[in-house]
Design an enzyme around this catalytic site. Structure first.
Site, PDB file in Angstrom:
ATOM      1  N   ALA A   3       4.268  -7.328   6.075  1.00  0.00           N
ATOM      2  CA  ALA A   3       3.863  -6.088   6.746  1.00  0.00           C
ATOM      3  C   ALA A   3       4.425  -6.014   8.166  1.00  0.00           C
ATOM      4  O   ALA A   3       4.980  -4.986   8.568  1.00  0.00           O
ATOM      5  CB  ALA A   3       2.345  -5.983   6.769  1.00  0.00           C
ATOM      6  N   ASN A   8      -2.689  -6.857   2.201  1.00  0.00           N
ATOM      7  CA  ASN A   8      -1.285  -6.867   2.592  1.00  0.00           C
ATOM      8  C   ASN A   8      -0.854  -8.276   2.944  1.00  0.00           C
ATOM      9  O   ASN A   8      -1.595  -8.988   3.630  1.00  0.00           O
ATOM     10  CB  ASN A   8      -1.095  -6.036   3.872  1.00  0.00           C
ATOM     11  CG  ASN A   8      -0.426  -4.728   3.639  1.00  0.00           C
ATOM     12  OD1 ASN A   8       0.031  -4.434   2.551  1.00  0.00           O
ATOM     13  ND2 ASN A   8      -0.372  -3.913   4.667  1.00  0.00           N
ATOM     14  N   CYS A   9       0.330  -8.663   2.562  1.00  0.00           N
ATOM     15  CA  CYS A   9       0.918  -9.892   3.078  1.00  0.00           C
ATOM     16  C   CYS A   9       1.263  -9.625   4.539  1.00  0.00           C
ATOM     17  O   CYS A   9       2.079  -8.756   4.850  1.00  0.00           O
ATOM     18  CB  CYS A   9       2.174 -10.268   2.299  1.00  0.00           C
ATOM     19  SG  CYS A   9       3.012 -11.701   2.999  1.00  0.00           S
ATOM     20  N   VAL A  10       0.612 -10.342   5.435  1.00  0.00           N
ATOM     21  CA  VAL A  10       0.751 -10.054   6.865  1.00  0.00           C
ATOM     22  C   VAL A  10       2.188 -10.210   7.345  1.00  0.00           C
ATOM     23  O   VAL A  10       2.674  -9.372   8.111  1.00  0.00           O
ATOM     24  CB  VAL A  10      -0.245 -10.889   7.708  1.00  0.00           C
ATOM     25  CG1 VAL A  10       0.054 -12.375   7.634  1.00  0.00           C
ATOM     26  CG2 VAL A  10      -0.280 -10.410   9.148  1.00  0.00           C
TER      27      VAL A  10
END
Length: 129
Positions: free
Chosen positions: A83, A78-80
């Site tokens: 997210a 996931n792209c932090v």
């Protein structure tokens, strides 16, 4: 055989993008290709929300991604920042933000755009959905 990185931008149930990404990944792996990683970006991070609860007669995309990881060891990142903006938190992000709940568990993991870039460098093709 080719090495792919798959970028998923679409939310789990907002369009067919996520389902198409999953089916492409599954077909590529079954055909002997490699997937460097699946990178969930923008609304795509909503695929990793473990609280997704589709009706019993609907396809469960979150479980499908987990199954893909279990069968092939495909890294699911996931792209932090995307997210966190959308309320998808791992246990460590919840702790850092002093929250008691989280809604993303393994095999999904948080990462930055650097994960996307290193995946692109290692892959032959980038496929975006």
């Amino acid at each position: 055989m080719s090495k792919f990185i798959i970028q998923v931008n679409g939310a789990a149930y907002a369009s067919s993008a996520s389902y198409n990404a999953y089916r492409f990944a599954e077909a590529a792996l079954e055909s002997g290709h490699q997937i460097e990683r699946v990178f969930f970006y923008q609304d795509g991070v909503l695929n990793t929300n473990t609280l997704n609860s589709p009706a019993s007669d609907e396809f469960n995309l979150t479980e499908a991604w987990i199954s893909l990881n279990n069968r092939y060891g495909t890294q699911l990142v996931n792209c932090v920042s995307a997210a966190l903006r959308r309320g998808v938190l791992s246990k460590s992000e919840a702790s850092e933000n002093q929250l008691n709940q989280w809604n993303m568990d393994k095999p999904f993991e948080m990462g930055g755009l650097g994960e996307l870039v290193t995946g692109i460098e290692a892959a032959d093709r980038v496929i975006s959905f």
